[in-house]
Design a protein around this motif. Structure first.
Motif, mmCIF file in Angstrom:
data_model
loop_
_atom_site.group_PDB
_atom_site.id
_atom_site.type_symbol
_atom_site.label_atom_id
_atom_site.label_comp_id
_atom_site.label_asym_id
_atom_site.label_seq_id
_atom_site.Cartn_x
_atom_site.Cartn_y
_atom_site.Cartn_z
ATOM 1 N N GLU A 1 -1.053 12.159 -7.331
ATOM 2 C CA GLU A 1 -2.157 11.967 -6.398
ATOM 3 C C GLU A 1 -1.642 12.187 -4.976
ATOM 4 O OE1 GLU A 1 -4.671 8.577 -8.910
ATOM 5 O OE2 GLU A 1 -3.346 7.981 -7.272
ATOM 6 N N SER A 2 -1.849 13.351 -4.457
ATOM 7 C CA SER A 2 -1.403 13.642 -3.094
ATOM 8 C C SER A 2 -2.466 13.187 -2.101
ATOM 9 C CB SER A 2 -1.131 15.133 -2.929
ATOM 10 O OG SER A 2 -2.286 15.881 -3.218
ATOM 11 N N LEU A 3 -2.015 12.693 -0.952
ATOM 12 C CA LEU A 3 -2.914 12.212 0.086
ATOM 13 C C LEU A 3 -2.852 13.135 1.296
ATOM 14 C CD1 LEU A 3 -2.100 8.388 -0.030
ATOM 15 C CD2 LEU A 3 -3.839 9.635 -1.321
ATOM 16 N N THR A 4 -3.936 13.150 2.057
ATOM 17 C CA THR A 4 -3.956 13.943 3.281
ATOM 18 C C THR A 4 -3.207 13.194 4.380
ATOM 19 O OG1 THR A 4 -5.994 12.928 4.119
ATOM 20 C CG2 THR A 4 -6.228 14.827 2.631
ATOM 21 N N PRO B 1 0.810 -1.228 0.000
ATOM 22 C CA PRO B 1 0.000 0.000 0.000
ATOM 23 C C PRO B 1 0.839 1.273 0.000
ATOM 24 C CG PRO B 1 -0.951 -1.595 1.498
ATOM 25 C CD PRO B 1 0.372 -2.161 1.063
ATOM 26 N N ALA B 2 1.959 1.260 0.725
ATOM 27 C CA ALA B 2 2.833 2.439 0.737
ATOM 28 C C ALA B 2 3.484 2.640 -0.627
ATOM 29 C CB ALA B 2 3.908 2.289 1.817
ATOM 30 N N VAL B 3 3.898 1.537 -1.257
ATOM 31 C CA VAL B 3 4.480 1.630 -2.595
ATOM 32 C C VAL B 3 3.441 2.180 -3.575
ATOM 33 C CG1 VAL B 3 5.513 0.336 -4.505
ATOM 34 C CG2 VAL B 3 6.107 -0.238 -2.151
ATOM 35 N N GLY B 4 2.194 1.726 -3.424
ATOM 36 C CA GLY B 4 1.121 2.227 -4.280
ATOM 37 C C GLY B 4 0.899 3.717 -4.095
ATOM 38 N N ALA B 5 0.915 4.160 -2.847
ATOM 39 C CA ALA B 5 0.717 5.590 -2.564
ATOM 40 C C ALA B 5 1.843 6.426 -3.161
ATOM 41 C CB ALA B 5 0.628 5.810 -1.064
ATOM 42 N N LEU B 6 3.081 5.948 -3.024
ATOM 43 C CA LEU B 6 4.223 6.669 -3.580
ATOM 44 C C LEU B 6 4.180 6.676 -5.107
ATOM 45 C CD1 LEU B 6 7.070 5.429 -1.200
ATOM 46 C CD2 LEU B 6 6.048 7.713 -1.281
#
Length: 294
Positions: free
Chosen positions: A259-262, A246-251
């Motif tokens: 796609e920036s996340l809060t 999931p962290a790799v996906g977010a990065l």
């Protein structure tokens, strides 16, 4: 004198392979989103599975497999779960960030891991996972996350759980050829949906190269790397490292799709990752399904 460097290289090599595999999967998902405007998530899933099935059939030659009625039923369910997992995940990331989609989908294998344990400490991982879900799933319009996209991602997680459970049995029956069989069945299952949605646009030569890249990055390359990595490291270590996906996906979403996340969403993803790592380390080792989920 060279024993320690050699030992270190042997330990780090499978870890590097696994990290490359995870980055490959998420890069493939980012590339897949570029096809959505032309053929939709439905058509993109179809092209990915069709090309992946051709590649893996040529490599693994599954036509040499023999079936019993029971093993055929298991492989069929496994393939349908694989197709549904890919389709629902792509439907999800149309409207929600890639990292959030991966985190929500990851609840599937996390649930499978927790079902295999009866330890009191597992309550901690359940609480963490539920907390992460509560922070990610929109209860209103405040956090701006699309509810339908979140539900698609959770549906992909359900399919991932089915894929693991039936994939283990199918793998025991047919070995590594299970992967090729599953992708072929998945392609047959999803293709009518893609054709109905995108029609002749699926034959656009301008899309073929990108679709082939998605198939290689999302399926052929990471599957091969994961298969080699698992033979060189303990299953528990493999599962722990895969929890980082999931962290790799977010990065990947941040780098390739902007796609920036809060902060709340990063905390939620972190909670799901910690729950997955904790569940992996405190449950008894189980066989790991190899083909990348997304």
């Amino acid at each position: 004198m060279n024993a320690n460097p050699t030992r270190l290289t042997a330990a780090l090599l499978p870890v590097g392979m696994l990290l490359i595999a995870m980055m490959s999967v998420q890069t493939g998902a980012s590339l897949a989103k570029s096809l959505f405007p032309a053929i939709g998530a439905q058509g993109t899933t179809t092209l990915r599975l069709v090309f992946a099935s051709i590649l893996m059939t040529l490599i693994l030659r599954p036509w040499r497999t023999t079936f019993t009625p029971s093993s055929l039923r298991t492989v069929l369910i496994y393939g349908i779960a694989l197709g549904g997992m890919n389709f629902l995940f792509y439907m999800a990331i149309r409207t929600i960030p890639l990292g959030i989609g991966v985190a929500l989908e990851f609840t599937g294998p996390l649930a499978v891991a927790l079902l295999h344990s009866r330890k009191v400490t597992d309550f901690i991982w359940i609480v963490l996972a539920v907390t992460g879900l509560a922070l990610l799933i929109p209860m209103g319009q405040a956090n701006g996350l699309d509810l339908a996209g979140a539900l698609y991602a959770l549906g992909a997680g359900v399919c991932w759980a089915g894929y693991i459970l039936f994939g283990q049995k199918a793998g025991a029956d047919h070995g590594v050829q299970t992967a090729a069989l599953g992708v072929v069945i998945a392609a047959i299952f999803i293709a009518p949906i893609g054709v109905a949605h995108a029609g002749s646009a699926l034959l656009d030569p301008a899309l073929i190269l990108t679709a082939l890249g998605v198939a290689v990055l999302s399926t052929a390359l990471p599957y091969s790397l994961e298969m080699v990595a698992l033979t060189r490291m303990p299953v528990r270590t493999f599962g722990t490292l895969m929890s980082m996906e999931p962290a790799v996906g977010a990065l990947s979403g941040l780098l390739f799709l902007h796609e920036s996340l809060t902060l709340t969403q990063w905390l939620a993803i972190s909670a799901i990752i910690v729950a997955s790592v904790g569940a992996t380390l405190t449950t008894r080792p189980e066989p790991v399904a190899l083909v990348p989920a997304d």
